[in-house]
Design an enzyme around this catalytic site. Sequence first.
Site, PDB file in Angstrom:
ATOM      1  N   HIS A  37       7.714   0.555   2.094  1.00  0.00           N
ATOM      2  CA  HIS A  37       7.597  -0.538   0.961  1.00  0.00           C
ATOM      3  C   HIS A  37       8.803  -1.631   1.181  1.00  0.00           C
ATOM      4  CE1 HIS A  37       6.274   3.409  -1.068  1.00  0.00           C
ATOM      5  NE2 HIS A  37       5.305   2.479  -1.405  1.00  0.00           N
ATOM      6  N   ARG A 187       4.310  10.578  -0.237  1.00  0.00           N
ATOM      7  CA  ARG A 187       3.940  12.137  -0.268  1.00  0.00           C
ATOM      8  C   ARG A 187       4.609  12.731   0.805  1.00  0.00           C
ATOM      9  NH1 ARG A 187      -1.040  10.097  -2.027  1.00  0.00           N
ATOM     10  NH2 ARG A 187      -1.936  11.113  -3.401  1.00  0.00           N
TER      11      ARG A 187
END
Length: 282
Positions: A37, A187
Amino acid sequence: MRIIRTTRGLQTWRRRQDGPRLSIGFVPTMGALHDGHRSLIRRARRSCRTVVVSVFVNPLQFGPAEAYRRYPRDPSGDLELCREERVDAVFLPASDTLYPPSFQTTVTVTALSRRWEGAHRPAHFQGVTTIVTKLLNLVRPTRTFFGQKDYQQFVVIRQLVRDLDLPTALTLCPTVRDADGFALSSRARRLTAAQRQRACVLHRALLAGKAAIAGGARRSRPVETRMAARVNRDPPDGVDYLACCDARTLEPLARLRGTVLLLGAIRVGAVRCIDNLIVRIR
Ligand code: PAF
């Protein structure tokens, strides 16, 4: 950095940005932010004056409620990363802000959403395209940034933006990997160290497929066999698919030509890992 929690607050902030030098880069996320990100935010900063990040775990794109509850959340870590990256505004709404009890509209990209991830996670892409439509309407970004790890998501959203004439440009950014090749993902926070090691086999299998193409393979079958053989040497807890397809249409290919996507999804413990590589054949 502005932290905005309501749609009204975001719309007001957004209207104030309008002007001749308007250039808003948008990075939509589900939080638990990592260096993947960070690289999207930096890419947005390089091409846009103002950078907006949304952090919202979208219940509509999960199957069983369990998976939604288990998704990693770290709002304070997310805000810290956004501050470090000098993000201008973070949209951090509560679930009922975006989905009030009266909510009843969804957006579906039909064919592209059925393949690969869609075949294993029914309604997943409908959830993605619904929330992305809402976020694009609220933020009205000049340009929106996505990571290649979720390549099918990018192709589905590209179709959505074309079909609904949504006024934003899309940028696909390279997958950020750990030193061992593992594609960073939120995740993965739920993998133990041993599981994390085992999950590397997905990237290794894709590399084996790429090597088969570099070695002259021009049909899917031998490439897919090579990827399956590599995975079977260190088998994960499940393999959902390992395949070659056309990178533009996501249709399976018998004969390999043009831009080919090697893609896979495996399960390690309760965590699903996806990854892909793009190979150009001349
Ligand atoms: O890629 C993600 O994190 C999500 O699918 C997205 C695009 C933010 C929509 O919830």
